[in-house]
Design an enzyme around this catalytic site. Structure first.
Site, PDB file in Angstrom:
ATOM      1  N   GLN A  50      -0.315   1.269  -4.941  1.00  0.00           N
ATOM      2  CA  GLN A  50      -0.059   2.059  -6.137  1.00  0.00           C
ATOM      3  C   GLN A  50       1.178   2.866  -5.827  1.00  0.00           C
ATOM      4  O   GLN A  50       1.248   3.494  -4.785  1.00  0.00           O
ATOM      5  CB  GLN A  50      -1.236   2.999  -6.419  1.00  0.00           C
ATOM      6  CG  GLN A  50      -1.256   3.503  -7.814  1.00  0.00           C
ATOM      7  CD  GLN A  50      -1.825   2.459  -8.771  1.00  0.00           C
ATOM      8  OE1 GLN A  50      -2.865   1.916  -8.513  1.00  0.00           O
ATOM      9  NE2 GLN A  50      -1.149   2.179  -9.864  1.00  0.00           N
ATOM     10  N   SER A  51       2.127   2.827  -6.743  1.00  0.00           N
ATOM     11  CA  SER A  51       3.393   3.411  -6.357  1.00  0.00           C
ATOM     12  C   SER A  51       3.369   4.921  -6.214  1.00  0.00           C
ATOM     13  O   SER A  51       3.743   5.456  -5.201  1.00  0.00           O
ATOM     14  CB  SER A  51       4.478   2.987  -7.333  1.00  0.00           C
ATOM     15  OG  SER A  51       4.828   1.675  -7.033  1.00  0.00           O
TER      16      SER A  51
END
Ligand SMILES: [Zn+2]
Length: 629
Positions: free
Chosen positions: A21-22
């Site tokens: 997840q960025s």
């Protein structure tokens, strides 16, 4: 797609679900995507992995994705894949990732090597299969190969040109490019004369440092070409530095040779600062391109080769040794900087600082420049060198030792002859100056004044040389008779004991080292935490060793435990001097290998909080707690 790709060999290994997840923001906003990622676990089970062998890596959730160094989960994934523990890696949108992220691209490469499959929601990829690689977007290999050939071609082209002497690079000062691209001497007469004078001075003195000194004394500057943007290539004159002179003397271009590839960029040594490879200079026969008589020269090739040898030698021998003084820096006078070649000086600290002395290279100091090139505490270096010395003069190396002694005597005789000749020459010049002065008409004041000045200078030089001569005669007192030689052979047997004896002063130790060693080169820069030591023995042999830089505070731990516990057990029952005497009787020594004194005992007491016990005996000790070790 086809479960055919999945084999037992895959299922026997782990299935990893990598949840990425960025940003923390996306974690909140992209609930759905997070759920999809966790559902990949079920997919792994569907594909035939038992739940116990499915692992979800979600440590990186909420971290920015730009640097793999900050993603511990990703690193764990890569290392486990590399170790062959993983049969399947599951992630969302595997193919998109591989295209856009070099870390993922590398991971897929590793998967290919270790036979690890990659899967997303719809597809299972085998990175070993060309089709799947295409689907994964791994097209990089192709373009990289192209890049490689391109680079090799460029590189080869460069070398081909260089081999013919046609590759162009900025010319050293003293040369300019002719209309046809060839090299010619600078049309500026002054430039050519000054460069020739530099070589003349080195011919005369053989020492680069003296060339600099002479130029400076005579107020002569060096021509240089500007490399800054404005006025690129135009001429300017600068005060000579040792670095500039050494570069000129090392440059084969002045001997008329066209040389390419003098520096090797493939060595293992890297700069601790930038991590870049430190190039090293190849020796003359190793130069890949060396075209002699390529252009007009300032000196002949043979002289250039000889100069390299001279530079290499006096690199270690410049200056006087300096008289050995008391103090723990045993290499005083023979320590040289392994970075720039300057002689290193010794910095002693106040006793109260509780620091051992240091070796310091103040590069450029003799020329008025400031700044320290490198420095290091002396103790570990001294210890390593002393050990090497004791090994070298052990009875087994006795034959070598006597050869060393012979060498010393030969050197001394040669040195003495040199000094005598020099002194004789100076006396002759003084007499000549006197005669010239006597011969001139005293009314011719201007000339007489000048001649008198010269005469005085000559006399001064004679006085200087006489003084130096007397001094070196004194320093050379350790010439050996046959009896002394025998005695030394005997001594070498128990030298370790003598070296450590309390009656042996550091001055004695320094003299012993100087008897055997010509110079010691120290490099504390190239390997972090270590000091590379190179001993050049009088016999001409060279030994290399490594000393560890001490960790701060380490020294205080070094008092032998046996002694410390003894001090503890006697604390409060005996006085400091009595404890010290007791320890010495038992043959115990301090951290520095010296006998205990009441001060060292007091130090341990204070350090270990035994002072309260001491109060009971306060009146008996001569010490009042002010002493330091
Ligand atoms: Zn240095």
């Amino acid at each position: 797609m086809t479960p055919v790709k999945i084999q037992n060999t895959h299922q026997e290994r782990m299935a990893y679900v990598y949840v990425r997840q960025s940003t923390p923001l996306q974690v909140i906003e992209n609930r759905e995507s997070t759920e999809r990622q966790y559902r990949l676990r079920d997919r792994a089970i569907d594909l035939g992995w038992p739940p116990s062998r499915v692992e979800v890596i979600d440590e990186d959730q909420g971290r920015t994705g730009s640097l793999s160094a900050h993603r511990t989960g990703f690193q764990r994934l890569v290392s486990d894949v590399g170790l062959g523990k993983v049969g399947l890696v599951l992630m969302l949108e595997a193919s998109r990732l591989a295209r856009n992220n070099s870390d993922w691209y590398r991971l897929i490469e590793i998967c290919g090597v270790t036979g690890t499959l990659i899967a997303d929601e719809n597809t299972v990829y085998n990175p070993r299969e060309p089709n799947d690689r295409l689907l994964l977007g791994v097209k990089g290999t192709l373009s990289e190969a192209e890049l490689f050939t391109l680079r090799t071609r460029l590189y080869e082209g460069r070398w081909n040109k260089a081999r013919k002497g046609l590759l162009q690079f900025p010319l050293p000062v003293g040369y300019v490019r002719a209309a046809d691209g060839g090299w010619q001497l600078d049309p500026d007469r002054q430039v050519v004369d000054r460069m020739a004078y530099v070589f003349e001075l080195f011919r005369r003195h053989g020492v680069a440092r003296i060339v600099v000194r002479d130029l400076r004394q005579q107020g002569l500057d060096l021509p240089t070409r500007l490399v800054s943007k404005e006025g690129y290539g135009s001429l300017s004159w600068k005060t000579p530095t040792l670095g500039a002179i050494v570069r000129i003397l090392h440059n084969p271009a002045y001997a008329g040779a066209y040389v390419f590839g003098r520096w090797d960029y493939s060595g293992p040594r890297r700069s601790p600062k930038s991590g870049k490879v430190l190039p090293h200079l190849l020796s003359v026969p190793q130069w890949p391109v060396n075209i002699e008589q390529h252009h007009p020269s300032y000196l002949v090739w043979e002289e250039f080769v000889k100069n390299q040898e001279r530079l290499r030698q006096n690199w270690n021998r410049e200056g006087s040794r300096g008289a050995a003084r008391e103090g723990s820096a045993l290499l005083q006078g023979i320590a040289f900087c392994g970075v720039c070649g300057q002689k290193m000086t010794v910095q002693h600290h106040a006793e109260s600082e509780k620091r051992s002395s240091s070796y310091i290279c103040q590069r450029g100091y003799p020329y008025g420049e400031t700044g320290v090139c490198q420095s290091m505490t002396s103790r570990p270096v001294d210890a390593a060198v002393a050990q090497a010395f004791l090994e070298a003069v052990s009875p087994t190396s006795l034959k070598v030792a006597t050869r060393v002694l012979d060498q010393i005597e030969q050197n001394l005789t040669a040195q003495r002859q040199q000094r005598e000749m020099q002194l004789e020459q100076a006396r002759y010049e003084a007499r000549l100056a006197q005669r010239q002065y006597d011969a001139v008409d005293p009314d011719h004041r201007l000339v007489a004044g000048e001649l008198e000045k010269r005469w005085n200078e000559k006399l001064e030089r004679v006085a200087q040389l006489e003084k130096a001569f007397a001094q070196s005669e004194q320093e050379a007192q350790w010439e050996l008779s046959a009896d002394e030689r025998k005695a030394i052979a005997q001594l070498s047997c128990d030298l370790p004991a003598i070296w450590n004896a309390a009656t042996t002063t550091n001055q004695d130790r320094k003299r012993l080292l100087q008897m055997a060693m010509d110079s010691v080169q120290l490099d504390g820069v190239h390997i972090p935490g270590q000091i590379e030591v190179q001993i050049r023995w009088r016999s001409g042999a060279v030994s290399s060793l490594v000393a560890k830089r001490p960790v701060q505070g380490e020294w205080s731990l070094k008092t032998p435990e046996q002694a410390v516990s003894k001090i503890h057990s006697l604390a409060g029952r005996q006085t400091y001097p009595a404890i010290a005497a007791q320890l010495n009787r038992e043959g115990l020594r301090t951290a520095f290998g010296r006998p205990f004194t009441y001060r060292t005992v007091a130090y341990i007491w204070r350090r270990d909080g035994l002072a309260r016990a001491r109060k009971q005996l306060a009146a008996e000790a001569p010490d009042h707690g002010s002493g330091t070790d």
